[in-house]
Design a protein around this motif. Structure first.
Motif, PDB file in Angstrom:
ATOM      1  N   ASP A  81       0.886  -1.130   0.036  1.00 47.50           N
ATOM      2  CA  ASP A  81       0.052  -0.005   0.087  1.00 47.50           C
ATOM      3  C   ASP A  81       0.777   1.266   0.012  1.00 47.50           C
ATOM      4  OD1 ASP A  81      -2.306  -1.517  -0.024  1.00 47.50           O
ATOM      5  OD2 ASP A  81      -2.544  -1.413   2.096  1.00 47.50           O
ATOM      6  N   GLY A  82       1.875   1.175   0.435  1.00 45.06           N
ATOM      7  CA  GLY A  82       2.984   2.033   0.147  1.00 45.06           C
ATOM      8  C   GLY A  82       3.041   2.912   1.617  1.00 45.06           C
ATOM      9  N   HIS A  83       2.293   2.814   2.681  1.00 42.76           N
ATOM     10  CA  HIS A  83       2.532   3.829   3.807  1.00 42.76           C
ATOM     11  C   HIS A  83       3.335   3.120   4.709  1.00 42.76           C
ATOM     12  CE1 HIS A  83      -0.171   0.832   5.845  1.00 42.76           C
ATOM     13  NE2 HIS A  83      -1.274   0.914   5.006  1.00 42.76           N
ATOM     14  N   ARG A  84       3.366   1.917   4.787  1.00 44.64           N
ATOM     15  CA  ARG A  84       4.277   1.174   5.593  1.00 44.64           C
ATOM     16  C   ARG A  84       4.058   1.434   7.057  1.00 44.64           C
ATOM     17  NH1 ARG A  84      10.179   2.569   2.849  1.00 44.64           N
ATOM     18  NH2 ARG A  84      10.758   1.070   4.663  1.00 44.64           N
ATOM     19  N   LEU A  85       2.716   1.418   7.390  1.00 48.02           N
ATOM     20  CA  LEU A  85       2.458   1.846   8.605  1.00 48.02           C
ATOM     21  C   LEU A  85       1.943   0.796   9.464  1.00 48.02           C
ATOM     22  CD1 LEU A  85       1.010   5.396   8.210  1.00 48.02           C
ATOM     23  CD2 LEU A  85       3.117   4.837   9.018  1.00 48.02           C
ATOM     24  N   ILE A  86       2.136   0.516  10.724  1.00 44.90           N
ATOM     25  CA  ILE A  86       1.454  -0.403  11.527  1.00 44.90           C
ATOM     26  C   ILE A  86       1.316   0.198  12.855  1.00 44.90           C
ATOM     27  CG2 ILE A  86       1.945  -2.737  12.651  1.00 44.90           C
ATOM     28  CD1 ILE A  86       3.596  -3.597  10.355  1.00 44.90           C
ATOM     29  N   GLY A  87       0.082  -0.080  13.425  1.00 48.94           N
ATOM     30  CA  GLY A  87      -0.276   0.244  14.695  1.00 48.94           C
ATOM     31  C   GLY A  87      -0.043  -0.587  15.777  1.00 48.94           C
ATOM     32  N   MET A  88       0.862  -0.037  16.802  1.00 48.66           N
ATOM     33  CA  MET A  88       1.288  -1.006  17.942  1.00 48.66           C
ATOM     34  C   MET A  88       0.042  -0.590  19.141  1.00 48.66           C
ATOM     35  SD  MET A  88       3.264  -2.974  16.980  1.00 48.66           S
ATOM     36  CE  MET A  88       3.630  -4.111  18.488  1.00 48.66           C
ATOM     37  N   ILE A  89      -0.549  -1.832  19.452  1.00 44.20           N
ATOM     38  CA  ILE A  89      -1.523  -1.593  20.545  1.00 44.20           C
ATOM     39  C   ILE A  89      -1.577  -2.671  21.648  1.00 44.20           C
ATOM     40  CG2 ILE A  89      -3.412  -2.629  19.254  1.00 44.20           C
ATOM     41  CD1 ILE A  89      -5.157  -0.136  20.477  1.00 44.20           C
ATOM     42  N   GLN A  90      -1.894  -2.619  22.921  1.00 39.13           N
ATOM     43  CA  GLN A  90      -1.960  -3.560  23.677  1.00 39.13           C
ATOM     44  C   GLN A  90      -3.302  -4.240  23.836  1.00 39.13           C
ATOM     45  OE1 GLN A  90       1.154  -3.433  27.223  1.00 39.13           O
ATOM     46  NE2 GLN A  90      -0.043  -1.619  27.276  1.00 39.13           N
ATOM     47  N   PRO A  91      -3.503  -5.316  23.980  1.00 32.90           N
ATOM     48  CA  PRO A  91      -4.634  -6.205  24.447  1.00 32.90           C
ATOM     49  C   PRO A  91      -4.987  -5.802  25.709  1.00 32.90           C
ATOM     50  CG  PRO A  91      -2.998  -7.934  24.166  1.00 32.90           C
ATOM     51  CD  PRO A  91      -2.535  -6.550  23.859  1.00 32.90           C
ATOM     52  N   ASP A  92      -6.311  -5.678  25.929  1.00 30.66           N
ATOM     53  CA  ASP A  92      -6.956  -5.177  27.310  1.00 30.66           C
ATOM     54  C   ASP A  92      -7.205  -6.660  27.923  1.00 30.66           C
ATOM     55  OD1 ASP A  92      -7.896  -4.264  29.559  1.00 30.66           O
ATOM     56  OD2 ASP A  92      -9.233  -2.729  28.423  1.00 30.66           O
ATOM     57  N   ILE A  93      -6.686  -7.112  28.346  1.00 36.19           N
ATOM     58  CA  ILE A  93      -6.867  -8.507  28.974  1.00 36.19           C
ATOM     59  C   ILE A  93      -7.960  -8.634  30.184  1.00 36.19           C
ATOM     60  CG2 ILE A  93      -5.953 -10.633  30.174  1.00 36.19           C
ATOM     61  CD1 ILE A  93      -4.944 -10.214  27.278  1.00 36.19           C
ATOM     62  N   SER A  94      -8.022  -7.460  30.676  1.00 31.85           N
ATOM     63  CA  SER A  94      -9.052  -7.419  31.857  1.00 31.85           C
ATOM     64  C   SER A  94     -10.174  -7.314  31.403  1.00 31.85           C
ATOM     65  CB  SER A  94      -8.530  -6.234  32.688  1.00 31.85           C
ATOM     66  OG  SER A  94      -8.616  -4.871  32.263  1.00 31.85           O
ATOM     67  N   HIS A  95     -10.381  -6.839  30.082  1.00 36.09           N
ATOM     68  CA  HIS A  95     -11.886  -6.712  29.533  1.00 36.09           C
ATOM     69  C   HIS A  95     -12.313  -7.779  28.585  1.00 36.09           C
ATOM     70  CE1 HIS A  95     -11.285  -2.762  31.819  1.00 36.09           C
ATOM     71  NE2 HIS A  95     -12.467  -2.814  32.192  1.00 36.09           N
ATOM     72  N   THR A  96     -11.340  -8.740  28.515  1.00 34.58           N
ATOM     73  CA  THR A  96     -11.393  -9.531  27.367  1.00 34.58           C
ATOM     74  C   THR A  96     -12.355 -10.999  27.766  1.00 34.58           C
ATOM     75  OG1 THR A  96      -9.223  -9.060  26.580  1.00 34.58           O
ATOM     76  CG2 THR A  96     -10.221 -11.320  25.866  1.00 34.58           C
ATOM     77  N   ARG A  97     -13.332 -11.221  26.924  1.00 35.54           N
ATOM     78  CA  ARG A  97     -14.038 -12.423  26.962  1.00 35.54           C
ATOM     79  C   ARG A  97     -13.758 -13.570  26.219  1.00 35.54           C
ATOM     80  NH1 ARG A  97     -19.977  -9.807  27.291  1.00 35.54           N
ATOM     81  NH2 ARG A  97     -20.085  -8.338  29.012  1.00 35.54           N
ATOM     82  N   ASP A  98     -13.197 -13.297  24.849  1.00 37.74           N
ATOM     83  CA  ASP A  98     -12.695 -14.070  23.901  1.00 37.74           C
ATOM     84  C   ASP A  98     -11.395 -13.878  23.804  1.00 37.74           C
ATOM     85  OD1 ASP A  98     -12.146 -15.625  21.714  1.00 37.74           O
ATOM     86  OD2 ASP A  98     -13.270 -14.603  20.357  1.00 37.74           O
ATOM     87  N   GLU A  99     -10.455 -14.917  24.253  1.00 36.99           N
ATOM     88  CA  GLU A  99      -9.155 -14.698  24.415  1.00 36.99           C
ATOM     89  C   GLU A  99      -8.249 -14.941  23.046  1.00 36.99           C
ATOM     90  OE1 GLU A  99      -7.410 -17.889  26.936  1.00 36.99           O
ATOM     91  OE2 GLU A  99      -7.995 -16.926  28.631  1.00 36.99           O
TER      92      GLU A  99
END
Length: 224
Positions: free
Chosen positions: A52-70
């Motif tokens: 796509d040319g933008h070469r961008l990736i968003g790093m983000i943490q999973p919020d385990i404390s509010h997760t129902r589906d692992e």
């Protein structure tokens, strides 16, 4: 900052970006994060980012404390987008790459994407100051930061290149120490969401002091 693209403001970044949920991973503007990519969905994500040319990736943490589906964890609402600035093929199907942080973002919504990797509609405007290098670094208590770093190194019998640390600008120093710190997802998220560099440094100092005090009380000085 080893980056060819000149991002001067939020309007120069796409509204929809691929995201890479990774617990304990902290990317900050102008920081460098090495990644070892081997899962097929994330290999495809890298391929698409390059195509796509933008070469961008968003790093983000999973919020385990509010997760129902692992298998599909909830995400924190704030992450940081990085640009692929180095890429190597391992020869065994992996990508070894480096992301250089550009700016933080707030997640507006996760979109229903056809890709195996996740994508989000994001807003960079709340973090417009991220596009200004070294903004607010004169407010950082550098002495306090170096003092707690010295205590941490002594407690863990570690050595560093003090000449390099002492010559580093405050922004680079604070962000590098925050990214390399051994603390958990909650502490990393707090440093990510800090409103300014001064506050990020204060959080890092406070977390380190608390951890050193706890380890000292228990007789265990090794931070894991």
């Amino acid at each position: 900052m080893p980056i060819n693209a000149d991002y001067r403001g939020p309007g120069e970044l796409p509204e929809i970006i691929p995201v890479f949920p990774l617990p304990g991973a902290l990317l900050l503007p102008r920081g460098q994060m090495p990644l070892n990519i081997f899962e097929p969905r994330y290999l495809a994500m890298v391929d698409d980012a390059l195509r796509d040319g933008h070469r961008l990736i968003g790093m983000i943490q999973p919020d385990i404390s509010h997760t129902r589906d692992e298998a599909r964890p909830e995400l924190f609402r704030v992450g940081c987008v990085g640009r692929i600035t180095q890429l190597a093929e391992s020869g065994d199907g992996r990508y070894i790459l480096e992301l250089t942080g550009v700016a933080r973002f707030k997640v507006i919504e996760e979109i229903a994407a056809l890709t195996a990797y996740r994508q989000c509609k994001v807003d960079f405007f709340p973090y417009a100051d991220d596009f200004v290098a070294r903004k607010g670094e004169e407010e950082v208590d550098r002495t306090a930061l170096l003092d707690v770093l010295n205590d941490f190194l002594k407690a863990n019998n570690l050595k560093v290149d003090w000449e390099g640390i002492e010559s580093a600008p405050n922004e680079a120093l604070v962000n590098a120490l925050a990214m390399m710190s051994p603390y958990g997802p909650a502490e990393k998220q707090a440093m990510l969401e800090a409103p300014d560099l001064k506050t990020r440094a204060e959080i890092l100092i406070a977390v380190t002091e608390m951890d050193l005090a706890k380890k000292g009380t228990s007789g265990d000085t090794g931070l894991q």
